[in-house]
Design an enzyme around this catalytic site. Structure first.
Site, PDB file in Angstrom:
ATOM      1  N   SER A 129       0.838  -1.201   0.000  1.00  0.00           N
ATOM      2  CA  SER A 129       0.000   0.000   0.000  1.00  0.00           C
ATOM      3  C   SER A 129       0.870   1.247   0.000  1.00  0.00           C
ATOM      4  O   SER A 129       1.974   1.259   0.562  1.00  0.00           O
ATOM      5  CB  SER A 129      -0.850  -0.038   1.274  1.00  0.00           C
ATOM      6  OG  SER A 129      -1.448   1.203   1.514  1.00  0.00           O
ATOM      7  N   TYR A 154      -2.306  -1.278  10.957  1.00  0.00           N
ATOM      8  CA  TYR A 154      -2.506  -1.851   9.617  1.00  0.00           C
ATOM      9  C   TYR A 154      -1.324  -1.492   8.707  1.00  0.00           C
ATOM     10  O   TYR A 154      -0.724  -2.361   8.056  1.00  0.00           O
ATOM     11  CB  TYR A 154      -3.819  -1.334   8.996  1.00  0.00           C
ATOM     12  CG  TYR A 154      -3.885  -1.588   7.510  1.00  0.00           C
ATOM     13  CD1 TYR A 154      -4.175  -2.849   7.017  1.00  0.00           C
ATOM     14  CD2 TYR A 154      -3.588  -0.570   6.587  1.00  0.00           C
ATOM     15  CE1 TYR A 154      -4.181  -3.096   5.649  1.00  0.00           C
ATOM     16  CE2 TYR A 154      -3.593  -0.808   5.229  1.00  0.00           C
ATOM     17  CZ  TYR A 154      -3.893  -2.078   4.757  1.00  0.00           C
ATOM     18  OH  TYR A 154      -3.892  -2.313   3.411  1.00  0.00           O
ATOM     19  N   LYS A 158       1.835  -3.802   6.686  1.00  0.00           N
ATOM     20  CA  LYS A 158       2.279  -3.785   5.271  1.00  0.00           C
ATOM     21  C   LYS A 158       3.798  -3.606   5.210  1.00  0.00           C
ATOM     22  O   LYS A 158       4.493  -4.316   4.494  1.00  0.00           O
ATOM     23  CB  LYS A 158       1.573  -2.661   4.496  1.00  0.00           C
ATOM     24  CG  LYS A 158       0.105  -2.899   4.276  1.00  0.00           C
ATOM     25  CD  LYS A 158      -0.156  -4.059   3.330  1.00  0.00           C
ATOM     26  CE  LYS A 158      -1.547  -4.608   3.439  1.00  0.00           C
ATOM     27  NZ  LYS A 158      -1.745  -5.931   2.871  1.00  0.00           N
TER      28      LYS A 158
HETATM   29  P1  NAD Z   1     -10.870  -7.585   1.020  1.00  0.00           P
HETATM   30  O1  NAD Z   1     -11.140  -7.578   2.483  1.00  0.00           O
HETATM   31  O2  NAD Z   1     -12.010  -7.374   0.092  1.00  0.00           O
HETATM   32  O3  NAD Z   1     -10.128  -8.947   0.606  1.00  0.00           O
HETATM   33  C1  NAD Z   1      -9.274  -9.625   1.485  1.00  0.00           C
HETATM   34  C2  NAD Z   1      -9.725 -11.067   1.515  1.00  0.00           C
HETATM   35  O4  NAD Z   1      -8.854 -11.800   2.389  1.00  0.00           O
HETATM   36  C3  NAD Z   1     -11.135 -11.249   2.065  1.00  0.00           C
HETATM   37  O5  NAD Z   1     -11.883 -12.026   1.156  1.00  0.00           O
HETATM   38  C4  NAD Z   1     -10.949 -11.977   3.406  1.00  0.00           C
HETATM   39  O6  NAD Z   1     -12.019 -12.872   3.670  1.00  0.00           O
HETATM   40  C5  NAD Z   1      -9.622 -12.698   3.165  1.00  0.00           C
HETATM   41  N1  NAD Z   1      -8.841 -12.985   4.377  1.00  0.00           N
HETATM   42  C6  NAD Z   1      -8.471 -12.137   5.374  1.00  0.00           C
HETATM   43  N2  NAD Z   1      -7.736 -12.787   6.287  1.00  0.00           N
HETATM   44  C7  NAD Z   1      -7.604 -14.074   5.864  1.00  0.00           C
HETATM   45  C8  NAD Z   1      -6.953 -15.229   6.384  1.00  0.00           C
HETATM   46  N3  NAD Z   1      -6.304 -15.205   7.539  1.00  0.00           N
HETATM   47  N4  NAD Z   1      -7.042 -16.389   5.679  1.00  0.00           N
HETATM   48  C9  NAD Z   1      -7.720 -16.433   4.505  1.00  0.00           C
HETATM   49  N5  NAD Z   1      -8.357 -15.382   3.982  1.00  0.00           N
HETATM   50  C10 NAD Z   1      -8.300 -14.207   4.646  1.00  0.00           C
HETATM   51  O7  NAD Z   1      -9.729  -6.489   0.765  1.00  0.00           O
HETATM   52  P2  NAD Z   1      -9.204  -5.870  -0.606  1.00  0.00           P
HETATM   53  O8  NAD Z   1      -9.610  -4.449  -0.661  1.00  0.00           O
HETATM   54  O9  NAD Z   1      -9.500  -6.760  -1.735  1.00  0.00           O
HETATM   55  O10 NAD Z   1      -7.642  -5.855  -0.297  1.00  0.00           O
HETATM   56  C11 NAD Z   1      -6.797  -6.910  -0.737  1.00  0.00           C
HETATM   57  C12 NAD Z   1      -5.393  -6.623  -0.278  1.00  0.00           C
HETATM   58  O11 NAD Z   1      -4.959  -5.363  -0.786  1.00  0.00           O
HETATM   59  C13 NAD Z   1      -5.224  -6.529   1.233  1.00  0.00           C
HETATM   60  O12 NAD Z   1      -3.977  -7.102   1.579  1.00  0.00           O
HETATM   61  C14 NAD Z   1      -5.213  -5.055   1.500  1.00  0.00           C
HETATM   62  O13 NAD Z   1      -4.513  -4.735   2.670  1.00  0.00           O
HETATM   63  C15 NAD Z   1      -4.486  -4.549   0.273  1.00  0.00           C
HETATM   64  N6  NAD Z   1      -4.772  -3.159  -0.051  1.00  0.00           N
HETATM   65  C16 NAD Z   1      -6.059  -2.754  -0.206  1.00  0.00           C
HETATM   66  C17 NAD Z   1      -6.339  -1.418  -0.486  1.00  0.00           C
HETATM   67  C18 NAD Z   1      -7.748  -0.945  -0.623  1.00  0.00           C
HETATM   68  O14 NAD Z   1      -7.977   0.252  -0.533  1.00  0.00           O
HETATM   69  N7  NAD Z   1      -8.725  -1.807  -0.850  1.00  0.00           N
HETATM   70  C19 NAD Z   1      -5.277  -0.515  -0.634  1.00  0.00           C
HETATM   71  C20 NAD Z   1      -3.972  -0.963  -0.488  1.00  0.00           C
HETATM   72  C21 NAD Z   1      -3.725  -2.291  -0.190  1.00  0.00           C
HETATM   73  C1  WQD Z   2      -9.797   9.072   0.876  1.00  0.00           C
HETATM   74  C2  WQD Z   2     -10.052  10.539   1.170  1.00  0.00           C
HETATM   75  C3  WQD Z   2     -10.501  11.029   3.475  1.00  0.00           C
HETATM   76  C4  WQD Z   2     -14.295   8.905   3.746  1.00  0.00           C
HETATM   77  C5  WQD Z   2      -7.037   4.231   3.091  1.00  0.00           C
HETATM   78  C6  WQD Z   2      -5.923   3.592   3.858  1.00  0.00           C
HETATM   79  C7  WQD Z   2      -4.790   3.243   2.955  1.00  0.00           C
HETATM   80  C8  WQD Z   2      -5.273   2.423   1.774  1.00  0.00           C
HETATM   81  C9  WQD Z   2      -6.455   3.016   1.096  1.00  0.00           C
HETATM   82  C10 WQD Z   2      -4.992   0.103   2.284  1.00  0.00           C
HETATM   83  C11 WQD Z   2      -9.375  11.016   2.447  1.00  0.00           C
HETATM   84  C12 WQD Z   2     -11.703  11.340   2.615  1.00  0.00           C
HETATM   85  C13 WQD Z   2     -13.116   9.443   3.275  1.00  0.00           C
HETATM   86  C14 WQD Z   2     -15.355   9.789   4.102  1.00  0.00           C
HETATM   87  C15 WQD Z   2     -13.980  11.667   3.469  1.00  0.00           C
HETATM   88  N1  WQD Z   2      -5.710   1.135   2.185  1.00  0.00           N
HETATM   89  N2  WQD Z   2     -12.963  10.787   3.140  1.00  0.00           N
HETATM   90  N3  WQD Z   2     -15.157  11.127   3.939  1.00  0.00           N
HETATM   91  O1  WQD Z   2      -7.498   7.275   3.775  1.00  0.00           O
HETATM   92  O2  WQD Z   2      -6.510   7.582   1.455  1.00  0.00           O
HETATM   93  O3  WQD Z   2      -6.522   5.375   2.472  1.00  0.00           O
HETATM   94  O4  WQD Z   2      -7.464   3.334   2.077  1.00  0.00           O
HETATM   95  O5  WQD Z   2      -3.823  -0.024   2.250  1.00  0.00           O
HETATM   96  O6  WQD Z   2      -3.855   2.558   3.712  1.00  0.00           O
HETATM   97  O7  WQD Z   2      -5.488   4.499   4.861  1.00  0.00           O
HETATM   98  O8  WQD Z   2      -8.659   6.322   1.715  1.00  0.00           O
HETATM   99  O9  WQD Z   2     -10.975   6.224   0.938  1.00  0.00           O
HETATM  100  O10 WQD Z   2     -10.521   6.303   3.429  1.00  0.00           O
HETATM  101  O11 WQD Z   2     -10.102   8.325   2.054  1.00  0.00           O
HETATM  102  O12 WQD Z   2     -13.840  12.865   3.363  1.00  0.00           O
HETATM  103  O13 WQD Z   2     -16.424   9.351   4.560  1.00  0.00           O
HETATM  104  O14 WQD Z   2     -11.457  10.722   1.380  1.00  0.00           O
HETATM  105  O15 WQD Z   2     -10.344  12.018   4.466  1.00  0.00           O
HETATM  106  O16 WQD Z   2      -8.947  12.330   2.227  1.00  0.00           O
HETATM  107  P1  WQD Z   2      -7.264   6.748   2.428  1.00  0.00           P
HETATM  108  P2  WQD Z   2     -10.138   6.706   2.049  1.00  0.00           P
END
Ligand code: NAD
Ligand code: WQD
Length: 344
Positions: A129, A154, A158
């Protein structure tokens, strides 16, 4: 058509995982998903079949259970590579329940690496991330920027997982890895069959927008308009989830083809563009014709002011580029929200 290889996708029924499974199947990879369904639903497998014509293999399994995972690898000797999505991802919850996050996100990766070594599986793509950069000193941020003090438990999982993989490789284990640092993934598949389904009140901006537009939430709270940005609201790099999924296929191909320059590489996955929160709201209104009820409130603790990616390294080395526009992506999120609420 011959398979290009069999990929284990952990967390493959989740939001980004399911979109990636679709793109892998479209490119003739075989896929096996493991997921404990803690944040997803098995019904996603039928949606993947409706989109691609193939229902991927699925095993409900908790990656923290090493015995179960060993058994899975022992039964699936044809796996070449792993894409590791499985993790808990709610930043706010992680500050209240840090041990839950450290246990799940770290133990799962450690078990996975140990099983990969035992079963001679060499390739891993890891979901990282942009949170590892914190508030970068320079924008756009490239992969050489320092990893900053973590913003949450969290975020720390990462950073730590990246190190766990790096040190495992540096110790001479036969593993090659790619860490993909996602910026802000949003949107849904154009079929509107799969997308993001938050459990409970959404933490992220775009699901909150679509739920407000459809009437589940009364109003969107905009967290702060006193930042040093053109309209005072924070800037992020919002990337379409299908574009993001395609980058995983490119990363897997790079590992399988041995084109990686070092045994462990890092790539930023974003669009290279930054948008403020108000720009996202107005783009959503333009894209969908829906007026959003929103109100400016105070800052959310832990939010950085602005972050967007320098994507030139990923563009060059992965031969990949984000293609979809912000409006197109927001429209896809809205189409998914409507389709999902129609059926649920
Ligand atoms: P998500 O929660 O939709 O998907 C994660 C999946 O992992 C889920 O289906 C959950 O059931 C499964 N899971 C969690 N713990 C587990 C375990 N111990 N064993 C087996 N399955 C397990 O999340 P996502 O948004 O698809 O994110 C996927 C990956 O990308 C994550 O590692 C997340 O941290 C990373 N990521 C997401 C975002 C975002 O904004 N969505 C941003 C940056 C990084
Ligand atoms: C985006 C912008 C909020 C909700 C998070 C994690 C990051 C990554 C992605 C996994 C920000 C604003 C949001 C609301 C708002 N995940 N906001 N009202 O914070 O950039 O990142 O998700 O790795 O680690 O921290 O994403 O979508 O929460 O927010 O004003 O109800 O929207 O303040 O500026 P963020 P977000």
């Amino acid at each position: 058509m011959n398979s290009k290889g069999k990929i284990l996708v952990t967390g493959g029924t989740g939001y980004i995982g399911s979109h990636t499974v679709v793109e892998l199947l479209n490119e003739n990879y075989e896929v096996a998903i493991v997921d404990n369904l803690s944040n997803s639903d098995e019904g996603v497998l039928d949606k993947i079949r409706e989109i691609t014509g193939v229902k991927p293999e699925f095993c409900q399994l908790d990656l923290c259970d090493k015995d179960d995972l060993q058994e899975f690898f022992a039964k699936n000797r044809d796996i070449d590579s792993v894409i590791h999505f499985a993790a808990y991802k709610a930043v706010g919850e992680s500050t209240k329940k840090p041990l839950k996050y450290y246990r799940n996100n770290l133990v799962s990766t450690i078990n996975l690496l140990e099983c990969m070594i035992d079963h001679k599986v060499t390739n891993i793509v890891f979901s990282s991330s942009c949170t590892v950069y914190g508030q970068p000193d320079q924008l756009p941020v490239d992969e050489t920027a320092p990893v900053k003090e973590p913003l949450s438990p969290y975020g720390n999982t990462k950073q730590t997982n990246e190190r766990v993989i790096q040190y495992t490789i540096e110790a001479g284990n036969p593993i090659k890895g790619i860490s993909l640092r996602y910026f802000n993934p949003i949107g849904a598949h154009p079929s509107a069959k799969i997308g993001e389904i938050p459990r409970g009140v959404p933490n992220n901006l775009v699901p909150y927008i679509t739920q407000t537009a459809i009437g589940i939430r009364d109003e969107l709270k905009v967290f702060g308009n006193d930042y040093n940005t053109p309209d005072g609201t924070p800037i992020r790099d919002y990337i379409n989830v299908v574009d993001l999924a395609k980058a995983h296929v490119a990363a897997i191909a790079r590992l399988i083809d041995n084109k990686n320059k070092t045994a462990y590489e890092y790539f930023n996955l974003g669009t290279g563009r930054g948008n403020t929160v108000l720009e996202v709201i107005h783009a959503f209104e333009r894209a969908t014709g829906k007026k959003l009820n929103y109100k400016i409130v105070g800052r959310r603790p832990g939010d950085v002011e602005q972050v967007y990616a320098d994507t030139s390294y990923a563009n060059k080395e992965l031969g990949w580029k984000a293609e979809k526009t912000l409006e197109e992506t927001l429209r896809s999120a809205w189409e998914f929200e409507k389709a999902y609420r129609d059926k649920n």
